[in-house]
Design a protein around this motif. Structure first.
Motif, short mmCIF file in Angstrom:
data_model
loop_
_atom_site.label_atom_id
_atom_site.label_comp_id
_atom_site.label_asym_id
_atom_site.label_seq_id
_atom_site.Cartn_x
_atom_site.Cartn_y
_atom_site.Cartn_z
N GLN A 307 0.87 -0.45 -0.08
CA GLN A 307 -0.24 -0.10 -0.42
C GLN A 307 0.60 0.97 -0.23
O GLN A 307 0.45 2.16 0.32
CB GLN A 307 -1.03 0.20 1.06
N THR A 308 2.53 1.01 0.07
CA THR A 308 2.58 2.53 0.17
C THR A 308 2.71 2.60 -1.31
O THR A 308 2.25 2.60 -1.89
CB THR A 308 4.92 2.00 0.55
N ASP A 315 6.68 5.33 3.89
CA ASP A 315 4.29 5.07 3.90
C ASP A 315 5.22 3.60 4.46
O ASP A 315 3.67 3.65 5.28
CB ASP A 315 4.08 5.28 2.77
N LEU A 319 1.72 3.58 7.84
CA LEU A 319 1.07 2.29 8.07
C LEU A 319 0.82 1.42 9.26
O LEU A 319 -0.01 1.06 9.48
CB LEU A 319 0.63 1.30 6.63
N TYR A 325 -3.43 5.78 5.90
CA TYR A 325 -3.02 6.02 4.70
C TYR A 325 -1.75 6.30 3.67
O TYR A 325 -1.63 7.80 5.15
CB TYR A 325 -4.08 6.41 3.46
N VAL A 543 -1.83 -1.61 6.83
CA VAL A 543 -3.20 -0.36 7.27
C VAL A 543 -3.33 -1.66 8.59
O VAL A 543 -4.05 -0.72 9.72
CB VAL A 543 -3.54 0.45 6.84
N ARG A 576 -2.91 4.27 -2.80
CA ARG A 576 -3.56 5.92 -3.00
C ARG A 576 -3.97 6.63 -4.05
O ARG A 576 -4.49 6.88 -3.79
CB ARG A 576 -1.53 6.23 -2.51
N TYR A 580 -8.18 -0.12 -4.91
CA TYR A 580 -8.83 -1.22 -4.30
C TYR A 580 -9.03 -2.71 -4.73
O TYR A 580 -9.19 -3.27 -5.81
CB TYR A 580 -9.74 -0.70 -3.27
N LEU A 619 -10.18 7.78 1.36
CA LEU A 619 -8.81 8.70 0.92
C LEU A 619 -8.99 10.24 1.47
O LEU A 619 -8.02 10.64 2.02
CB LEU A 619 -8.63 7.73 -0.35
N ASN A 622 -8.19 10.58 5.02
CA ASN A 622 -7.19 11.10 5.64
C ASN A 622 -6.68 11.60 5.37
O ASN A 622 -5.67 12.17 5.95
CB ASN A 622 -6.92 9.33 4.28
#
Length: 641
Positions: A307-308, A315, A319, A325, A543, A576, A580, A619, A622
């Motif tokens: 997820q970075t 990142d 997380l 995020y 996360v 990001r 998803y 997002l 976040n």
């Protein structure tokens, strides 16, 4: 008399044509560089199916060169070369970012330039001989000037006339209009895209690299100079989301809640550890025998996706410790180190834990010294504190790092939370001391990128095995929850052909490649052997780590976007750029596309519209939390209940 007038006209034409040809050639060269960058990104020679992105790109180049063309003739050409060089450096920076991060450069990352010297080997490894072609226009244009001056008695750079000023201003205004029209048109077509920069590569493909960079620069200036305030209504909406989320989830009902209460917590972030190496055999030999053995007595989540974003390792640290995020633009560790967080280390400290982070690099790299303090770590043991008796690549070798860390942890008051970040297995994986100490025979992959990567993983695995034995001897193994995970993926797309040889499978299909972008997440619970009831194959992300380990330690983590992986709840793994994974569906909302990761079958995107809206909201929340430092207010409201 007529011949004389013709001669004067020809002379006047020569005066104008030399400088005009020079500027036209320079503009064409710069445009070609951006076009080449686009070709690298999408393997297409066209900026877009529309003409407007191309015109906008040319307009931006003209906006820079028109003022230059009106400078004094003695500095005009020199200034033009400076602008050309700056554009070239920008294109090269984009190119290197694409090769390393699979993403474009953003001006939010200018603050990280001080770190380039520390990763110079990684940077130079990304550069190809063919990249020199991006600078070929400079000698060509210099040759043109010299040739012109030899064949013409006229001055190369002409004096400024009223007519020239008028035409320059007209072209400048037309260029500004073209750029403004393009940006407005794209904003109407895809509302919010240029502001949020949710998918830099996709936006760049649509609007062109020059327009992307202008929009990015405007965003950075807006964020720093004209930061928009957040309405009370929006704040309440975010707080209400967290309130409802916590009401609907009760960590204490989880089957493993408090199972490791009072135990130490050791989290190990492994540089570039990709999931495929776990259990992988090369010519019948295990690449990571110690990790494979460790997995047997642990909970091993096999579908944890990277997820970075631009922050890469930092990142991952964000997380795992904050449950938030990565930043939409730039890097959270550098942009938001001044924020207040209710992160895992702070929460554990409030519950009687001593907290420390350990890493063999200098403390300022990725702004760790400041961010670790913001996250709640009371101590940071860095290269400044370790005895640097063996250096590999960017810092202290993993061998020395683990040996010294074990000794430090033995003296640490219990219970403690120790966050370890390894370093030796860093890109480009060709550090001679590491390769010499790695005992893996990679056969036909010897000397290749993929072979060096496997050797790096074997080196880490050997040191990890020694570390586990050391913890056991010091009485720390059975008194500690140990979490180990990979920070991000390692094998770039350009290594696909050798990767296919290694895995003996075709990786051309997008969904197949996506499935390889996973990192391992392994959790060893002391004394616990039976993990059959835990679904270790559901989709997950880093996360989720704070909620999951907090649950084991009897602590309900409530201030992030992750969830407890020991629960039966299934949640999307959010990336990001707004895409998803939900169950086995990979959804790219920006392209309204959904595909089954197992078969590659195209799914009906409309079936995922509700989840897509939820993902977009998360997002957005976040980003507002980071930009407006909202965690303290969220905590205050949640604690009222």
């Amino acid at each position: 008399m007529k011949d004389l007038n013709v001669s004067k006209a020809k002379g006047s034409f020569k005066k104008i044509s030399g400088e005009i040809i020079f500027f036209v050639l320079m503009i064409i060269f710069i445009f070609s560089k951006f076009l080449s960058l686009k070709c690298v990104m999408s393997r297409s020679l066209f900026m877009s199916s529309e003409l407007l992105p191309m015109l906008s790109s040319i307009a931006i180049i003209l906006i820079f060169f028109i003022p230059i063309s009106l400078l004094h003739h003695k500095i005009r050409i020199f200034a033009a070369f400076i602008i050309d060089l700056l554009f070239t450096v920008l294109v090269m920076t984009d190119l290197l970012h694409l090769r390393y991060f699979s993403d474009l450069f953003t001006f939010n990352n200018i603050s990280l330039l001080s770190q380039v010297g520390e990763i110079s080997e990684s940077v130079f490894a990304l550069i190809k001989i063919s990249d020199l072609l991006y600078f070929i226009d400079i000698p060509i244009l210099i040759f043109f000037i010299i040739k012109f001056k030899k064949t013409s008695k006229a001055s190369f750079a002409n004096s400024i006339t009223l007519k020239r000023v008028f035409l320059s201003c007209l072209i400048f205004l037309l260029s500004v209009f073209t750029l403004t029209f393009h940006i407005e048109r794209y904003n109407n077509k895809v509302p919010g895209a240029l502001k949020s920069m949710w998918d830099r590569s996709a936006i760049c493909s649509n609007v062109g690299a020059p327009t992307y960079h202008v929009a990015d620069a405007l965003n950075v200036m807006s964020e720093n100079l004209f930061k928009e305030s957040l309405s009370e209504q929006k704040k309440e909406e975010i707080i209400e989301w967290f309130r409802k989320r916590n009401e609907n989830t009760n960590g204490e009902t989880s089957p493993l809640f408090g199972m490791a209460k009072g135990k130490n917590l050791i989290i190990i972030q492994v540089e570039s550890l990709q999931q495929f190496v776990i259990g992988f055999r090369l010519n019948g030999i295990e690449v990571t025998p110690n990790l494979n053995k460790f997995v047997q007595n642990s909970v091993y989540f096999t579908r944890v996706y990277n997820q970075t974003a631009l922050g890469n390792s930092s990142d991952a640290e964000f997380l795992v410790n904050a449950g938030l995020y990565p930043a939409a633009a730039g890097v959270a560790f550098t942009r938001f180190a001044g924020n207040k967080y209710e992160a895992l280390p702070k929460l554990l400290e409030n519950n009687g834990y001593s907290t420390l982070a350990l890493h063999g690099d200098r403390p300022g790299f990725w702004n760790r010294e400041r961010m670790y303090t913001a996250l709640g770590f009371k101590r940071f043991v860095s290269k400044r504190n370790f005895n640097v008796d063996e250096n590999i690549g960017m810092g202290l070798s993993d061998k020395s790092f683990f040996a010294q860390t074990a000794a430090i942890l033995e003296k640490e008051p219990s219970p403690f939370y120790a966050f370890l970040v390894t370093l030796s297995s860093h890109y480009p994986f060709n550090y001679p001391p590491l390769l010499e100490q790695s005992d893996l025979n990679v056969g036909e992959f010897e000397g290749l990128f993929i072979g060096n990567y496997l050797k790096s993983m074997r080196y880490f695995d050997n040191q990890f095995g020694i570390f586990v034995d050391d913890l056991k001897k010091r009485g720390l193994l059975e008194s500690s929850v140990i979490v180990i995970y990979g920070d991000h993926t390692a094998i770039p797309k350009w290594e696909q052909s050798n990767f296919e040889k290694l895995l003996k499978k075709d990786l051309n299909e997008k969904h197949v490649w996506r499935e390889l972008l996973k990192v391992p997440l392994i959790i060893r619970i002391p004394g616990e052997k039976n993990h059959v009831f835990i679904d270790q194959t559901k989709q997950a992300g880093l996360v989720d780590v704070p909620n999951t380990v907090g649950n084991l330690l009897g602590i309900d983590y409530r201030h992030g976007f992750g969830h407890n992986l020991f629960d039966s709840v299934s949640e999307p793994v959010i990336f990001r750029n707004g895409s998803y994974i939900m169950d086995f569906a990979f959804v790219e909302s920006s392209f309204e596309n959904a595909v089954d990761l197992r078969s590659g079958k195209v799914l009906n995107f409309t079936d995922y519209e509700k989840i897509t809206n939820q993902v977009t909201k998360r997002l957005s929340y976040n980003d507002n939390i980071l930009s407006h430092n909202l965690i303290p207010q969220i905590c205050e409201e949640l604690n009222k209940r």
